[in-house]
Scaffold this motif. Structure first.
Motif, PDB file in Angstrom:
ATOM      1  N   UNK A 119      34.999  59.997  84.913  1.00  6.07           N
ATOM      2  CA  UNK A 119      33.635  60.512  85.078  1.00  6.07           C
ATOM      3  C   UNK A 119      33.480  61.765  84.214  1.00  6.07           C
ATOM      4  N   UNK A 120      32.568  61.703  83.265  1.00  6.30           N
ATOM      5  CA  UNK A 120      32.328  62.846  82.391  1.00  6.30           C
ATOM      6  C   UNK A 120      31.424  63.858  83.078  1.00  6.30           C
ATOM      7  N   UNK A 121      31.754  65.122  82.956  1.00  3.31           N
ATOM      8  CA  UNK A 121      30.953  66.214  83.503  1.00  3.31           C
ATOM      9  C   UNK A 121      30.573  67.159  82.368  1.00  3.31           C
ATOM     10  N   UNK A 122      29.853  68.211  82.713  1.00  2.59           N
ATOM     11  CA  UNK A 122      29.431  69.163  81.690  1.00  2.59           C
ATOM     12  C   UNK A 122      30.569  70.082  81.256  1.00  2.59           C
ATOM     13  N   UNK A 123      31.635  70.130  82.022  1.00  2.00           N
ATOM     14  CA  UNK A 123      32.757  71.000  81.679  1.00  2.00           C
ATOM     15  C   UNK A 123      34.008  70.227  81.293  1.00  2.00           C
ATOM     16  N   UNK A 124      34.015  68.920  81.427  1.00  2.00           N
ATOM     17  CA  UNK A 124      35.198  68.130  81.107  1.00  2.00           C
ATOM     18  C   UNK A 124      35.094  66.733  81.684  1.00  2.00           C
ATOM     19  N   UNK A 125      36.178  66.282  82.322  1.00  2.00           N
ATOM     20  CA  UNK A 125      36.197  64.960  82.931  1.00  2.00           C
ATOM     21  C   UNK A 125      36.881  65.033  84.291  1.00  2.00           C
ATOM     22  N   UNK A 126      36.529  64.093  85.148  1.00  2.00           N
ATOM     23  CA  UNK A 126      37.201  63.898  86.427  1.00  2.00           C
ATOM     24  C   UNK A 126      37.876  62.532  86.380  1.00  2.00           C
ATOM     25  N   UNK A 127      39.148  62.481  86.736  1.00  2.00           N
ATOM     26  CA  UNK A 127      39.936  61.254  86.667  1.00  2.00           C
ATOM     27  C   UNK A 127      40.143  60.701  88.074  1.00  2.00           C
ATOM     28  N   UNK A 128      39.754  59.447  88.263  1.00  2.00           N
ATOM     29  CA  UNK A 128      40.011  58.737  89.515  1.00  2.00           C
ATOM     30  C   UNK A 128      41.027  57.639  89.212  1.00  2.00           C
ATOM     31  N   UNK A 129      42.120  57.615  89.977  1.00  2.00           N
ATOM     32  CA  UNK A 129      43.162  56.622  89.722  1.00  2.00           C
ATOM     33  C   UNK A 129      43.643  55.954  90.991  1.00  2.00           C
ATOM     34  N   UNK A 130      43.846  54.643  90.909  1.00  2.00           N
ATOM     35  CA  UNK A 130      44.419  53.851  91.996  1.00  2.00           C
ATOM     36  C   UNK A 130      45.751  53.318  91.503  1.00  2.00           C
ATOM     37  N   UNK A 131      46.838  53.781  92.112  1.00  2.00           N
ATOM     38  CA  UNK A 131      48.182  53.476  91.653  1.00  2.00           C
ATOM     39  C   UNK A 131      48.812  52.430  92.563  1.00  2.00           C
ATOM     40  N   UNK A 132      49.330  51.371  91.974  1.00  2.00           N
ATOM     41  CA  UNK A 132      50.053  50.340  92.717  1.00  2.00           C
ATOM     42  C   UNK A 132      51.545  50.563  92.496  1.00  2.00           C
ATOM     43  N   UNK A 133      52.261  50.894  93.579  1.00  2.00           N
ATOM     44  CA  UNK A 133      53.683  51.207  93.478  1.00  2.00           C
ATOM     45  C   UNK A 133      54.443  50.537  94.621  1.00  2.00           C
ATOM     46  N   UNK A 134      55.756  50.325  94.457  1.00  2.00           N
ATOM     47  CA  UNK A 134      56.536  49.688  95.517  1.00  2.00           C
ATOM     48  C   UNK A 134      56.601  50.559  96.765  1.00  2.00           C
ATOM     49  N   UNK A 135      56.757  49.910  97.905  1.00  2.00           N
ATOM     50  CA  UNK A 135      56.927  50.625  99.161  1.00  2.00           C
ATOM     51  C   UNK A 135      58.343  51.193  99.216  1.00  2.00           C
ATOM     52  N   UNK A 136      58.485  52.448  99.666  1.00  2.00           N
ATOM     53  CA  UNK A 136      59.804  53.046  99.832  1.00  2.00           C
ATOM     54  C   UNK A 136      60.119  54.139  98.846  1.00  2.00           C
ATOM     55  N   UNK A 137      59.313  54.288  97.788  1.00  2.00           N
ATOM     56  CA  UNK A 137      59.566  55.376  96.849  1.00  2.00           C
ATOM     57  C   UNK A 137      59.002  56.668  97.421  1.00  2.00           C
ATOM     58  N   UNK A 138      59.357  57.765  96.802  1.00  2.00           N
ATOM     59  CA  UNK A 138      58.849  59.064  97.234  1.00  2.00           C
ATOM     60  C   UNK A 138      57.429  59.227  96.677  1.00  2.00           C
ATOM     61  N   UNK A 139      56.455  58.792  97.461  1.00  2.00           N
ATOM     62  CA  UNK A 139      55.067  58.763  96.990  1.00  2.00           C
ATOM     63  C   UNK A 139      54.509  60.144  96.656  1.00  2.00           C
ATOM     64  N   UNK A 140      54.706  61.191  97.493  1.00  2.00           N
ATOM     65  CA  UNK A 140      54.162  62.516  97.124  1.00  2.00           C
ATOM     66  C   UNK A 140      54.683  63.027  95.787  1.00  2.00           C
TER      67      UNK A 140
END
Length: 236
Positions: A119-140
């Protein structure tokens, strides 16, 4: 194209098809013009007929006027201003930033798939991401590493300031009886506060290690959103 324009084009198309069909049956000889005239003249002249015919005439007149003044709209692409000086302007498209973000995220081997929206804004961009990863990894730790790398990588490679990064992680494949793990992954120690970015930053999360080289870059300047004609092209 707006919904009303699509509807008017649909109505105009139906009217043209009806007239074309009527003309075809007259030419073939299925019916004659005299028969059509007789049917029209035998139509009752009550108030309901007058209302229906008047509404049809107004509708056709409106459609005709609308189509007469309709002009094709030029396709425009959202872009961000990188540089503006006396020699001209330099822009980068949102789709190019989208590809830069994907390049950074897919450098992590635990990322199996992703969806990105910019999403473009007047000061830069905002990034929205949906990540698909295996269960059991250190998500944070994974998402924190992705967030840090995406911001630095995008600002360095595009010159655009990243205002915000919003990530959500979902399982690449749900755990069921058939694919349940034989053993649980090891539990790592509590993550330490993230160090400042260096010329060569090591991003470590869970049981995987990814080394990504990032060059030092000057802070990105504010980048106003500008609508630019799509003369060279094309991520939602």
């Amino acid at each position: 194209m707006k919904f009303i324009d699509r509807l008017l084009l649909l109505l105009a198309g139906l009217v043209f098809i009806a007239f074309a069909g009527l003309f075809a049956v007259v030419v073939i000889g299925v019916v004659s013009i005299e028969q059509i005239t007789a049917v029209i003249q035998s139509t009752p002249r009550g108030w309901l007929t007058v209302v229906i015919m008047s509404a049809l005439v107004c509708l056709l007149l409106f459609v005709g006027i609308k189509l007469l003044f309709m002009r094709p709209r030029k396709d425009k692409i959202q872009s961000c201003l990188i540089n503006n000086d006396e020699d001209g302007e330099i822009f980068i498209s949102v789709s190019a930033i989208d590809n830069i973000v994907k390049m950074a995220i897919l450098s992590f081997p635990d990322v199996k798939n992703l969806k990105v929206r910019i999403k473009a804004t007047r000061t830069g961009v905002v990034v929205f991401g949906k990540i698909f990863a295996p269960v059991g990894i250190n998500t944070p730790e994974l998402l924190t590493s992705i967030k840090s790398l995406v911001k630095q990588f995008v600002e360095e490679k595009s010159g655009i300031c990243v205002d915000q990064i919003r990530l959500v992680c979902v399982e690449a494949a749900p755990i069921t009886v058939s694919n349940r793990p034989t053993e649980l992954p090891p539990v790592s120690k509590k993550a330490q506060p993230e160090a400042e970015a260096t010329a060569e930053a090591e991003v470590i999360y869970g049981s995987n290690e990814v080394t990504i080289k990032v060059e030092d870059a000057a802070p990105a300047a504010a980048a106003p959103i500008v609508e630019q004609d799509d003369t060279d092209i094309l991520l939602g």
